[in-house]
Design an enzyme around this catalytic site. Structure first.
Site, PDB file in Angstrom:
ATOM      1  N   SER A 261     -11.545  -3.277  -5.186  1.00 59.42           N
ATOM      2  CA  SER A 261     -12.471  -2.268  -5.689  1.00 59.42           C
ATOM      3  C   SER A 261     -13.017  -2.787  -6.998  1.00 59.42           C
ATOM      4  O   SER A 261     -12.412  -3.676  -7.631  1.00 59.42           O
ATOM      5  CB  SER A 261     -11.718  -0.947  -5.926  1.00 59.42           C
TER       6      SER A 261
ATOM      7  N   TYR B  76      -4.700   4.552  -8.840  1.00 61.60           N
ATOM      8  CA  TYR B  76      -5.647   3.733  -8.074  1.00 61.60           C
ATOM      9  C   TYR B  76      -6.033   2.475  -8.839  1.00 61.60           C
ATOM     10  O   TYR B  76      -6.019   1.370  -8.283  1.00 61.60           O
ATOM     11  CB  TYR B  76      -6.877   4.581  -7.755  1.00 61.60           C
TER      12      TYR B  76
END
Length: 262
Positions: A144, A157
């Site tokens: 990401s 995350y």
């Protein structure tokens, strides 16, 4: 990926979103694909049918709770028993939760680290021996933009994705001389079910509307002001599986509309 060489791919989190897109792309160039991920029987069946229809290879669902190392070992063993090899491993499974650090549920932290980071460690450690034996392999971790930069309220995350970038680089160095490449794709915001669910959570965390989350939080980070598409991520994954990409390893490749260029 060369269409003249038959390959088998295992794609985690492939019942929807980016994982499903990558599974379909790999099937379209002839790979057999092991589909695994969450969903009820209807969603699983639809995902397998979509991948199966994308190309001449076989698509098969093998269920596993990727929070549990023994389940991952069973998943890999089942894939090897069914297809003989795992030539391509795509670690895509991921979950998200948005909350301030002092309110972040411990159970959600544990799940996010397990699914987004530890699961990749366990799939890699169990799949690599076969790749080493055959002298060829492609490992792609779906990271990401949050593997390179941070955003508030996403402690688990961001931590997991930063860890995934480090895991990618480390394993790449270990297997560089054995015909195996290991890379991470770092997308910005892609319009997937995960991102759609995140909009509502972020609205609550920030005290703003969902429309403001999209325009002022998500796409504000991407200079193109457009979501990255699933197809764009899948095409990059396909390239990394090709012989033309054999010298690309240990890389974290941004596909984020310019987000991390800022």
């Amino acid at each position: 990926m060369s269409e003249s060489v038959h390959r088998t791919a295992l794609v985690t989190g492939s019942t929807s979103g980016i994982g499903l897109g990558i599974a379909g792309a790999l099937a379209s160039v002839g790979a057999d694909v092991v589909v695994t991920g969450l969903g009820d029987s209807h969603q699983v069946g639809a995902a397998v049918a979509e991948v199966d229809a994308a190309g001449p290879g076989a698509a098969e669902f093998i269920g596993a709770d990727v929070r549990r190392p023994e389940e991952i070992e069973r998943l890999v063993a089942s894939a090897l028993s069914r297809f003989g090899t795992i030539d391509i491993l795509v670690n895509n499974a991921g979950v998200q939760h948005v909350a301030p650090i002092h309110e972040f549920p411990v159970a959600r932290w544990d799940d996010i680290i397990a699914i987004n980071l530890s699961a990749a460690f366990h799939t890699i450690r169990t799949a690599v021996p076969g790749m080493v034996q055959q002298g060829w392999g492609r490992i792609i971790n779906i990271a990401s933009a949050h593997s390179l930069v941070a955003s508030p309220f996403k402690s688990a995350y961001v931590s997991a994705k930063h860890g995934l970038a480090g895991l990618t680089k480390t394993v790449a160095l270990e297997v560089a001389h054995q015909g195996i490449t290991v890379n991470a794709i770092a997308p910005g915001y892609v319009e997937t079910p995960l991102v759609t669910a995140q909009v509502a959570d972020t609205a609550v965390a920030r005290g703003i509307t969902e429309a403001e989350v999209v325009s002022d939080v998500m796409l504000a980070a991407q200079p193109t002001k457009r979501f990255v598409t699933i197809e764009q991520v899948a095409d990059l994954a396909l390239f990394l599986c090709s012989e033309q990409a054999a010298s690309i390893t240990g890389a974290v490749l941004s596909i984020d509309g310019g987000w991390t260029a800022q």
